[in-house]
Write a protein that holds these residues in place. Structure first.
Motif, mmCIF file in Angstrom:
data_model
loop_
_atom_site.group_PDB
_atom_site.id
_atom_site.type_symbol
_atom_site.label_atom_id
_atom_site.label_comp_id
_atom_site.label_asym_id
_atom_site.label_seq_id
_atom_site.Cartn_x
_atom_site.Cartn_y
_atom_site.Cartn_z
ATOM 1 N N LYS A 255 -42.911 -37.386 -34.275
ATOM 2 C CA LYS A 255 -43.645 -38.219 -33.316
ATOM 3 C C LYS A 255 -44.684 -37.410 -32.535
ATOM 4 O O LYS A 255 -45.826 -37.841 -32.361
ATOM 5 C CB LYS A 255 -42.665 -38.879 -32.350
ATOM 6 C CG LYS A 255 -43.317 -39.842 -31.399
ATOM 7 C CD LYS A 255 -42.311 -40.544 -30.516
ATOM 8 C CE LYS A 255 -43.036 -41.511 -29.584
ATOM 9 N NZ LYS A 255 -42.138 -42.239 -28.724
ATOM 10 N N GLN B 119 -48.758 -37.895 -32.607
ATOM 11 C CA GLN B 119 -49.555 -38.160 -31.407
ATOM 12 C C GLN B 119 -50.674 -37.123 -31.264
ATOM 13 O O GLN B 119 -51.796 -37.462 -30.899
ATOM 14 C CB GLN B 119 -48.660 -38.160 -30.162
ATOM 15 C CG GLN B 119 -47.719 -39.345 -30.117
ATOM 16 C CD GLN B 119 -46.672 -39.232 -29.022
ATOM 17 O OE1 GLN B 119 -46.352 -38.142 -28.549
ATOM 18 N NE2 GLN B 119 -46.122 -40.379 -28.630
ATOM 19 N N ALA C 123 -46.641 -40.803 -38.296
ATOM 20 C CA ALA C 123 -45.203 -40.526 -38.204
ATOM 21 C C ALA C 123 -44.471 -40.958 -39.476
ATOM 22 O O ALA C 123 -43.379 -40.465 -39.764
ATOM 23 C CB ALA C 123 -44.604 -41.216 -36.977
ATOM 24 N N LYS D 161 -48.086 -44.146 -35.306
ATOM 25 C CA LYS D 161 -46.965 -44.533 -36.182
ATOM 26 C C LYS D 161 -47.330 -44.353 -37.657
ATOM 27 O O LYS D 161 -46.473 -44.062 -38.477
ATOM 28 C CB LYS D 161 -46.545 -45.971 -35.900
ATOM 29 C CG LYS D 161 -45.856 -46.134 -34.572
ATOM 30 C CD LYS D 161 -45.392 -47.554 -34.353
ATOM 31 C CE LYS D 161 -44.710 -47.653 -33.009
ATOM 32 N NZ LYS D 161 -45.283 -48.638 -32.139
#
Length: 195
Positions: A117, A121, A110, A107
């Motif tokens: 997203k 990741q 992001a 996050k």
């Protein structure tokens, strides 16, 4: 090709600086933290990375070697080019990036403009092999007795309890020599923080 460029800071703009070296002005794209370290009309130095593409050559610059090293790690990730890596460094400091990776906090990535997203990741997953607790804590920390897996778990546990990444990494680093397992490290860190 260029390890660093040093000279008079002729101009500062939103995302670049111009450094005059003996009458030649080098336009160097950089992050907010590095720009803030430069003062127009004074001597400045940026550690540089030269991106060579078909139609252009672009210089990226950083106030510290650690920033440049992290930039080089970021651009090895699939889908992350120099512009995206520079954006990450505009929003996050080197230790914040390392702490986000160690605590699996996609996050945090992001939240950087231009990173979705899936890329966030991927950054966490692929940077795991490239960053360590020492990157998150900074210089001057003896890491010999610090078990990487236990430290990662302990940092993640503290983040799960509501501490921010930097607090968690600093707390675990402070008790690193006192425990071997993640549970011990978390318990010791909480006691140290008075919780």
């Amino acid at each position: 090709m260029y390890a660093y460029i040093a000279g008079e800071v002729a101009k500062k703009a939103e995302n670049y600086a111009v450094i005059d070296v003996n009458g030649v002005g080098y336009q160097i794209f950089t992050d907010t933290f590095s720009l803030n370290a430069l003062k127009t009309g004074e001597q400045g130095k940026l550690y540089t990375y030269l991106k060579v593409a078909e139609a252009e050559m672009t210089l990226y610059g950083f106030a510290t070697i650690e920033q440049k090293t992290m930039f080089e790690k970021l651009i090895t990730i699939s889908g992350v080019g120099p512009k995206v890596a520079a954006s990450v460094l505009c929003v996050m400091r080197v230790n914040d990036i390392a702490a986000a990776v160690i605590s699996s906090d996609d996050k945090a990535f992001a939240a950087v403009p231009g990173i979705g997203k899936k890329t966030a990741q991927r950054l966490v997953l692929e940077l795991k092999e490239k960053v360590d607790i020492e990157d998150a804590v900074g210089d001057g920390v003896d890491m010999e007795m610090f078990t990487q897996d236990a430290a990662q778990e302990a940092v993640a546990a503290l983040c799960g309890l509501g501490y921010n990444r930097q607090e968690a990494v600093a707390a675990i680093a402070a008790v690193k020599s006192l425990g071997d397992s993640a549970e011990e490290l978390v318990s010791l860190a909480l006691k140290r923080m008075g919780k």
